[in-house]
Every structure is written in C-alpha cells, then in structure tokens.
Design an enzyme around this catalytic site. Structure first.
Site, PDB file in Angstrom:
ATOM      1  CD  GLU A 477      12.434 -15.866 -18.925  1.00 14.71           C
ATOM      2  OE1 GLU A 477      12.341 -16.683 -19.853  1.00 14.71           O
ATOM      3  OE2 GLU A 477      11.548 -15.729 -18.055  1.00 14.71           O
ATOM      4  CD  GLU A 559       8.417 -13.047 -18.247  1.00 20.31           C
ATOM      5  OE1 GLU A 559       9.273 -12.288 -18.751  1.00 20.31           O
ATOM      6  OE2 GLU A 559       8.209 -14.188 -18.659  1.00 20.31           O
TER       7      GLU A 559
END
Ligand SMILES: *[C@@H]1O[C@H](CO)[C@@H](O)[C@H](O)[C@H]1NC(C)=O
Ligand SMILES: *[C@@H]1O[C@H](CO)[C@@H](O)[C@H](O)[C@H]1NC(C)=O
Ligand SMILES: *[C@@H]1O[C@H](CO)[C@@H](O)[C@H](O)[C@H]1NC(C)=O
Ligand SMILES: *[C@@H]1O[C@H](CO)[C@@H](O)[C@H](O)[C@H]1NC(C)=O
Ligand SMILES: *[C@@H]1O[C@H](CO)[C@@H](O)[C@H](O)[C@H]1NC(C)=O
Ligand SMILES: *[C@@H]1O[C@H](CO)[C@@H](O)[C@H](O)[C@H]1NC(C)=O
Ligand SMILES: *[C@@H]1O[C@H](CO)[C@@H](O)[C@H](O)[C@H]1NC(C)=O
Ligand SMILES: *[C@@H]1O[C@H](CO)[C@@H](O)[C@H](O)[C@H]1NC(C)=O
Ligand SMILES: *[C@@H]1O[C@H](CO)[C@@H](O)[C@H](O)[C@H]1NC(C)=O
Ligand SMILES: CC(=O)N[C@H]1CO[C@H](CO)[C@@H](O)[C@@H]1O
Length: 869
Positions: A477, A559
C-alpha cells in the site's frame, strides 16, 4: 498434525543455533564457528538522548555496512577517529552493573507499562521509543584474532538504527530494524576482553503498528578463516525437474580476505533432511562436480557447479503435497591445508508456475492459496523472536487449513522461514511498508534513498534458498503506487530480486493502484488489497479490470477481509446483511470497545469473510487470498484507534484463542473435515424472550437447528452462502443444537448450553514436557468453568498465577484488546472465560514445574510441566 508435532521443536532450535555449522556428516571438524551471543548482556533505555549521538552524525560510518549489497560506488569508511568514542557506554571503564541484565532475543518495550507517553494505540501504547544501549564483554582467544582469522558479528534484527561499537570504535550498523546485518569485527578485536556496545534508537511516530524495540532477534559471533564462504554466499536452484531427475545448480561466493592468492577446491554433496529432526540423513544422494579456482587476495569469487538428483523428493505445500527438504553440504579446502570452511544450505526441489487463469501451480498441481497475513509480534512475548511461539502460531493456522503466509509488511526472522519450509507453508516475503513517500513522520521513507537497494538485495540473498518463499513482495500500500515513480521503483526492485534470485516472481499489495498504472504494468504478479472483493458495501470488484488488461499475469488477493471482532462478544441487533461497515450502531460496543463476533463487521475499506469468498468464487482465475490477519497483533486497534492496545482483525486472538471466524475459514479451507460450529454462546439471562440470531459455520451443505429440542427448520447452503443463519430465534435458557448434513447424510454437530456461575479453574498445558534450553515454552490455558466443567462464556474473574520449580511465568494474556494490565503480570482477569500464561524453564535446570491458578471464591487448578527430558 500429529506427525508434524512429534518432532522436538528444540531439535530444530538447536539446528538453528548452529545454522551454518555441523550436521554430523563430514563437517564436524569445520573450522567455521557460529556462536550464540544471546546471553550476558546489560541494557538501559533512555527517554532523553543520553549521548548526543544520532544517526545523522554516525551515518558516514554506518553506510559502508551496506557495501556488499549495493551496485553503485561503494562507501568509503571515513578516515580518522570514529565518533562516539567519548561516550562512556562504549568504554571498558564504564560500570554497567546497575543496568538490567538481559538475554536475547529481547524486546525492551514489551513489559510495558501500557500508556507510554507519546505512543499511540496504533503503535501499541508500549514504550518502544527512545534510545537503548546494550553492552556485553566478548572474550576472545589469541587464536581468534590471529592473521588468517576473521570475526563477524551477525545481528538477525535490531529495532532500530543500530550503531555497533567494539572497544570504543564505531564498526558500523544498520538502520532498518527488520533486516539482518553482518559487521566485520576483525580490525577492531583483540585477545582477551572486548567491549561490544550497541546503540539503538526508535523515533516516535515511526510505525503504523507495534514495531518492538531492541535486540529482538538472535545475535551471533562467526569465526572463519580468511578464505571462507561469503555472507549468504550460497545459492541452490533447480532449473529443471522431472519425476526421474532434477538438475541442481549451485553457486558459492568465496571470499579471500588475505593478501595472497589462494587455490581453493569446492566439494558439495546433497543429503536428504529428516523431517522430524531437521538434520541430514542417510548417504549422499548426489555430488556436485568439484571445482578448483584461484581466488586472489582481497577478492570475492563466485564458483558454480551442477549435478543431477535422481528421483527427487519434491517440496510442496501441505497438506496435498509433502515439504521434502534437502541440504547441500559444501566444503572449501585451500592448497594442501585441508578444509578451511564448510557450510550447509537447505533447499527444496520444486517448480512454480504463475498462471493468469489457473493461479499458482506447484510441481504441476494447482495450489489454491488459503493464506493469512501476520505481523511479526508474538503477542505478550512481543517482537522478541521465539521459535516455539512462532511454531504455535503456524500450528493453529495449519489446523484452520492455512497453506500460505504473507510476512506483512517486512522481513521476518529467518527461523520463521525454516518453520514454513518444514511445515510446507508457502510464503510471500515482504520488504517495505513505504517507499519514498511517508505514511507516518519517521518511517522508512527517511531511509529510502540510501538504503532500499541494500535492504531489498540483502533480504533476497539471505532467504533465496527457502523453498517456502514463492514470491517476493516489494511493498505494501505504498503512497507511491499510482505515480510514475511507482513504476520506476517496481522495475528497480524486481530487477534486484531477479539478480539475486531469479526463480520467483515479485508482487505487491495494491490498495488503490488501477490497471492503468505504470506499477501494475511492470509488476510480475498483481496483488490486490481489498479492491478485488469491492471495498466496504460495494460489490464492484476490480479483479475483472486487471484480468482483462493482463490476462497472463497471475492475480491474488494479497490482503482481504479485515473483518474485526472480539472473541466471545456478541452485540445486538445483528445485521441481516452479508457484510456490514462497523460503527457505533453496527457491531460496536462503544462503551467496552468491543466488536461483535458474528463475524460480519469490518471497516469501510474491507469486507466480511463471506463476501470475500463470494468474490473469489466469482473470479476463479484469482489464485487465492491472504486474510488480514491470521493472528491479532499489538497496535492498530481499528476501530478504536487510540483506546485499545491490540488489533481486532485476527482470526485468532492475541493470546492464541480461536475466534468464531476460525471455523468459518476451516469449513471452506478444509471441507473434508466434518465440522459444525454454532454461535453465539447460550447464557443470556437478560435476553429472555428477545430475538437472538444463531449462525452456524459448517463444512456440510445443510443443517437443522434445535432450540431446547424444538426444530427451527432445516436449511441448505445456497450458492454464495458460507454460513447458515437463523436470525429470528427467541432466546430462552437451555440448549441450542445443530445437526449438519452433507449430501443428505449426517455429517457433524455442535451445541451450546446455558451454563451456571463460575465454580472452578480448569488448567491445561499445550505441552506438558518442554526442553530446558531457556527458549522452549509451554502455553497454559485457564478456563473459568461452572460446576459441570463447562466454560462460563462471559467470566472475567481475576486469576493469580504462580509457579513452583525451576521455571518462570514469562507473561500472561487473555486476548482482550482493551486490557492494559502489563504482560508480565501474574494477575490477570479472564476474558470471555479464558486466560493464558506462558511458561519456560530456567536454562539448564531439569525438573517439574507446577503452574497454579487461583481466584477468589473458585476452586483453583494446576498443571505439571516437565522441563528437561
Ligand atoms: C493516544 O494515547 C497516547 C497515550 O496512550 C497519548 O500520548 C496520545 O496523545 C494519544 N493520541 C491521541 C491522538 O489521542
Ligand atoms: C506524532 O504524530 C502526531 C500526529 O501527527 C503528532 O500529534 C504528535 O505530536 C507526534 N508525536 C511525537 C512524539 O512526535
Ligand atoms: C554462477 O551462478 C550465478 C548465480 O546463479 C550466476 O549469476 C552466474 O552467471 C554463474 N556464473 C557462471 C560463470 O556460470
Ligand atoms: C596483509 O598485509 C598487511 C600489510 O602488508 C598486513 O598488515 C596484514 O596483516 C596482512 N593481512 C593478512 C590477513 O595477512
Ligand atoms: C596453508 O597454511 C600455511 C601455514 O599456515 C599458510 O602459509 C598458507 O598460506 C596456507 N595455504 C593456503 C592455500 O591457504
Ligand atoms: C459500481 O459500479 C457501477 C457501474 O460501473 C457504478 O454505477 C456504481 O456507482 C458502483 N458502485 C459503487 C458503490 O462503487
Ligand atoms: C456494551 O457493554 C456494556 C457493558 O458491558 C453493556 O452494559 C451494554 O449493554 C453493551 N451495549 C451493547 C450495544 O451491547
Ligand atoms: C424475522 O422476523 C422479522 C420480524 O418479526 C420478519 O420480518 C422476518 O421475515 C423474519 N425472518 C425470517 C427469516 O423468518
Ligand atoms: C478441562 O481440562 C481438561 C484436561 O485437563 C480438558 O480435557 C478439558 O477440555 C478442559 N475443559 C475446558 C472447558 O476447558
Ligand atoms: C581484507 C580484505 O582485503 N578483504 C577483502 C576480501 O575480499 C572482499 C571481497 O572482494 C572485500 O570486500 C574485502 O575487503
């Protein structure tokens, strides 16, 4: 599971301690020594800077520590006297007897107390910040410091900004706390007593979770001849594999730190590794063609060889495949002087294909990825690495059906990868949570420019022989993911992985980069965080847009879910939706700071497990998922950010107790196990007459619910259903029971009954026999039970623990994310009926440890653990 457990964990620990040394065969007389430096340290932490040193002032001496891992111009050590020499802690005259005696691995913050000034709930509220000094006397023999000998310090992990001093001289260091590093002590060492002093510093606001603090992994002293195998110097690959034969390629980097050219011979043999002992077994299965080469003084030379292994036993993920391991034993001899070095390299023979439509294919068979993400902490033991605690985490995950782990968001202890190799768990090895642009003020972005090449390169070189690693992750991220820079960095990091390894592809966890970004264009495996299932209540998946644009690139959910819940806690009313954003009127109890365990609630970007399953099944080309998270961890207590100490995301809580979700995943991931799990508990004196939804997770396809013997109807799991729910059940005391069916036949059952008040403590140990090496652990569970022996689901009695015999209670916990009692406390409230104590023996002492639990008004309990058998 039984066969996996039968092996002694510390047999493996022992091997880990010796690592590159002896395996019985041929190398017993290896001149290489790798000695644990874990014992006899003195430690002190300072909240104000005690020495006026800083990374900025020491940096010029620390950067050369990265020289083996950079391809640009090497750093030159500045000439003259190194800084810090006047600091009293680096001097032999300093009296450290008032400092705390510690044994490594050591996490200076884990003992607390919680509520450390300036440390947010996100960072776990523990005092990880500040400056820490560690000191140890290193006794060396004159033979250790003679010409022709080299001494290296190996630090497996130091949180963070390590600066290492030997006898007052700044030798070097390594700032990134998750990476391992080696320093050459040879020029600064002397016979007799040497003072090794290590300075660490953790800035506030340097992490988005609990990073731990200190020398939290193993530390070693390595003694080798001047001609020796370089650090992480071996590489074993299997470029072609068939049932009858595997080609095994070997590459060994040999370093010659002497002044003259050496003629060396390299001989390497391959042995099988015994699955239960972790040691080489039997006769050599293959021998590499021996190679001779001249290595000039002051140079490093890479020597290659190849061999064929007949009828190779393959490494593959459990349970469908078996994780067979081999070990290559390499001996280096120089001139007529016999063996000058020997090392062992464990490896596996396997093939991987990353398929855009079929997903991950290992040894020709598709492997659906049933993964979890985990942070590096080990609950109440903190970041301090412990082999048995890590193994316990994996054991419970295997029981659930997990076959994959993402080491979010950084490099783990190397021993964790020994465990995943052994248990057959595939791994995404991740490196960074930030690149050039920050997430928090003092995170890795400060180091990016000078260190990212060395951190990426050294990690890949260090772990490239582990068969369990199937992909490198270059980041999580990253704020840079959608920019042009993101594409450049991706290309650079992937190239490093190809140079150092070349057998695996790279991925990243992308939470917002779209298919059109430069990063995704460059990235070898597309890893999507949350966007694949559609964030929050949106069902718009981005999987199709990525797949359509890159039909041949493998995609996985790096994720997923981020469902939040608190074990044993049920909050009403319950949403009728399949997925719901958590909030004050949806799943939260804002007073207690708990989240409902109906396992349907999640933050705005996330999803319930059910929704993720539906979307994974809608897009069967997706290789699988990594759930956020397998275990709860310290810090990041979303949705109660600064109020709590630990996360709500785990399928298993911080103490290691299963939340209801465990059985939801097990039903999907191990459908062959007849299983049904019913929730909530059925002891609700204040809910008589009220609607109390009953949900069932089962590997069956149909089930009937009975309330006090009366059928509530039989339901089938329709397409896109992963739970059976009876949302209109009216609570009355008694018993709820479910009977599950599969293909029309009875398959499994479960029940919950209304229990009485707390009466006694039921004490059990996960292992009643442990090694007395000072590392091995027994995990002791206390259940508060009624007079019939049934756990009282809401019991919160205060429990006092004690121990007799040669051992200690290291820590206690209960999995309650709001419990601010310090982890070493011997008094702990039960939470939802359970509490945990972690016990270890005194090193070297054998005997019975009697662990007792007592609570006012209740009958106490105890368990006996044998230490040293
Ligand atoms: C969070 O809690 C810590 C103490 O635990 C405190 O120092 C800090 O100011 C709090 N932060 C916010 C944003 O409330
Ligand atoms: C940490 O960051 C927060 C938010 O940016 C800030 O309020 C706080 O002062 C910082 N703490 C320290 C000790 O720098
Ligand atoms: C030796 O092996 C390494 C690593 O696999 C490789 O990069 C190098 O090209 C090989 N060298 C030769 C001469 O084959
Ligand atoms: C190499 O030579 C230098 C100077 O000639 C000497 O000081 C040093 O000890 C030698 N190193 C080894 C490892 O023999
Ligand atoms: C062998 O040992 C002798 C004496 O220690 C040393 O002088 C010589 O350099 C060594 N030869 C090699 C090839 O290491
Ligand atoms: C989902 O996609 C549709 C069609 O592209 C769009 O109209 C809708 O707004 C999206 N919904 C959400 C919640 O993003
Ligand atoms: C929250 O917890 C408190 C204290 O246990 C309890 O009184 C209250 O009813 C709970 N609220 C909800 C919505 O469950
Ligand atoms: C549950 O009860 C509510 C209100 O009593 C009703 O609207 C709903 O249809 C019922 N649901 C089921 C599945 O019976
Ligand atoms: C109580 O302990 C026994 C063994 O000591 C164990 O078999 C049983 O499951 C425990 N009961 C509960 C409710 O934990
Ligand atoms: C003492 C010495 O010359 N060491 C060198 C040995 O070779 C390696 C690899 O080239 C160098 O990094 C060392 O400096």
């Amino acid at each position: 599971m039984a066969s996996l457990r039968s092996a002694s964990p510390s047999g493996f620990l022992f091997l880990g301690l010796l690592l590159l040394a002896v395996v019985g065969h041929a190398v017993a007389q290896s001149p290489r020594e790798r000695l644990s430096l874990n014992s006899d340290w003195r430690f002190s932490r300072f909240t104000d800077n005690p020495d006026q040193l800083s990374y900025a002032t020491l940096k010029a001496w620390i950067l050369p520590s990265s020289n083996d891992f950079i391809t640009r111009a090497k750093y030159q050590r500045p000439s003259g006297i190194s800084p810090g020499r006047n600091v009293q802690y680096v001097q032999s005259s300093f009296d450290d007897s008032k400092w705390e005696p510690v044994t490594l691995p050591h996490d200076w913050a884990i003992k607390g107390p919680f509520g450390a000034p300036g440390v947010s709930g996100s960072e776990g509220k523990l005092p990880y910040n500040g400056v820490g000094w560690y000191r140890k006397t290193l006794k060396l023999k004159s033979g250790d410091v003679s010409p022709g000998k080299n001494l290296y310090l190996e630090v497996d992990g130091a949180m963070s900004y390590a600066s290492v001093f030997l006898n007052g001289v700044l030798v070097g260091g390594w700032p990134y706390g998750y990476n391992s590093f080696r320093l050459n002590l040879t020029p600064y060492a002397k016979a007799g007593d040497n003072i090794l002093a290590i300075r660490l510093e953790n800035a506030p606001n340097s992490s988005r979770w609990y990073p731990g603090a200190g020398l939290y992994r193993n530390v070693w002293l390595v003694k080798v001849n001047s001609v020796h195998v370089a650090q992480y110097g071996t590489k074993v690959t299997t470029p072609s594999v068939s049932a009858g034969s595997a080609t095994v390629d070997l590459s060994v980097a040999i370093e010659n730190t002497s002044n003259s050219t050496k003629r060396i011979d390299l001989v390497t043999e391959i042995y099988e590794v015994d699955a239960s002992t972790g040691k080489a077994t039997g006769d050599a299965k293959a021998k590499f063609k021996s190679v001779s080469v001249n290595v000039a003084g002051g140079t490093k030379q890479v020597v290659n060889s190849t061999t064929k292994l007949s009828n190779p036993k393959l490494w593959g993920p459990a349970p469908e495949q078996t994780p067979h391991l081999y070990v290559a034993l390499s001996k280096v001899s120089a001139g007529g002087n016999g063996t000058v070095d020997s090392v062992e390299t464990k490896f596996g023979v396997r093939t991987i294909v990353y398929d855009g439509n079929k997903g991950l294919i290992v040894n020709g068979a598709p492997v659906y990825v049933k993964g979890v993400c985990n942070h590096h902490d080990l609950g109440s033991l903190g970041a301090a690495f412990n082999w048995r605690a890590a193994e316990r985490q994996l054991e419970l995950l295997l029981e659930m059906g997990t076959n994959a782990l993402r080491t979010s968001h950084n490099m783990p202890a190397s021993e964790l990868l020994d465990l995943t190799d052994r248990y057959g768990i595939i791994v995404i090895g991740e490196t960074f949570d930030t690149w050039k642009t920050k997430k928090v003020d003092n995170d890795y972005h400060l180091l990016w420019d000078e260190w990212h090449e060395a951190d990426m390169r050294s990690y890949v070189r260090r772990e490239r022989n582990h068969p369990s690693i199937v992909a490198w992750s270059i980041g999580n991220e990253m704020p840079d993911q959608s920019s042009a820079l993101g594409g450049q960095i991706t290309t650079e990091l992937q190239n490093i992985a190809r140079q150092e390894d070349g057998t695996r592809k790279s991925t990243a966890g992308l939470n917002n980069a779209g298919p059109g970004t430069a990063l995704v264009n460059a990235l070898e495996i597309i890893g999507l965080n949350y966007q694949g299932e559609g964030k929050g209540t949106s069902w718009n998946s981005t999987y199709p847009s990525f797949h359509n644009r890159y039909p041949n690139k493998m995609i996985w959910g790096t994720e997923t879910a981020s469902t939040v819940s608190t074990r044993g806690t049920y909050i009403f009313p319950v949403t009728s939706a399949k997925t719901a954003v958590v909030g004050p009127s949806a799943g939260e109890n804002v007073t207690t700071k708990y989240v409902s365990s109906y396992e349907l609630y999640h933050p705005s970007w996330a999803a319930s497990p059910d929704k993720v399953f539906i979307q994974q099944d809608n897009y069967p080309y997706v290789a699988g998922e990594f759930v956020w998270t397998g275990w709860d961890y310290i810090g990041e207590p979303t949705p109660f950010d600064n109020a709590s100490r630990s996360s709500y995301f785990g399928i298993i809580d911080l103490a290691g107790f299963k939340k209801d979700r465990f059985w939801l995943y097990q039903a999907r991931w191990r459908p062959e196990i007849p299983q049904a799990h019913i929730l909530p508990h059925w002891t609700w004196p204040s809910r008589v007459g009220q609607a109390t939804p009953v949900h069932v997770f089962t590997s069956g396809d149909e089930a009937e619910l009975f309330v006090n013997g009366k059928s509530q109807g039989r339901k089938k799991t329709e397409k896109s259903e992963y739970r059976l729910r009876w949302d209109n059940v009216t609570y009355s005391p008694g018993e709820i029971e479910v009977v599950a069916y599969k293909n029309g036949a009875k398959w499994a059952g479960d029940s919950k009954k209304t229990v009485g008040g707390p009466a006694k403590l039921n004490v059990t140990a996960d292992r009643t026999s442990i090694e007395n090496d000072g590392y091995d652990l027994s995990f002791i569970t206390v259940a508060v039970v009624d007079k019939n022996g049934d756990t009282v689901p809401q019991a919160s009695n205060t429990i006092s623990f004690s121990i007799e015999g040669p051992g200690e209670i290291v820590s206690t916990d209960n999995g309650d994310p709001t419990d601010m009692t310090a982890f070493p406390s011997l008094t702990r409230k039960a939470f939802s009926g359970l509490a945990l104590a972690i016990v270890r023996s005194k090193p070297g002492s054998s005997g019975s440890l009697t662990v007792s639990a007592a609570s006012n008004g209740l009958t106490g309990g105890k368990v006996i653990v044998q230490a040293g058998y």
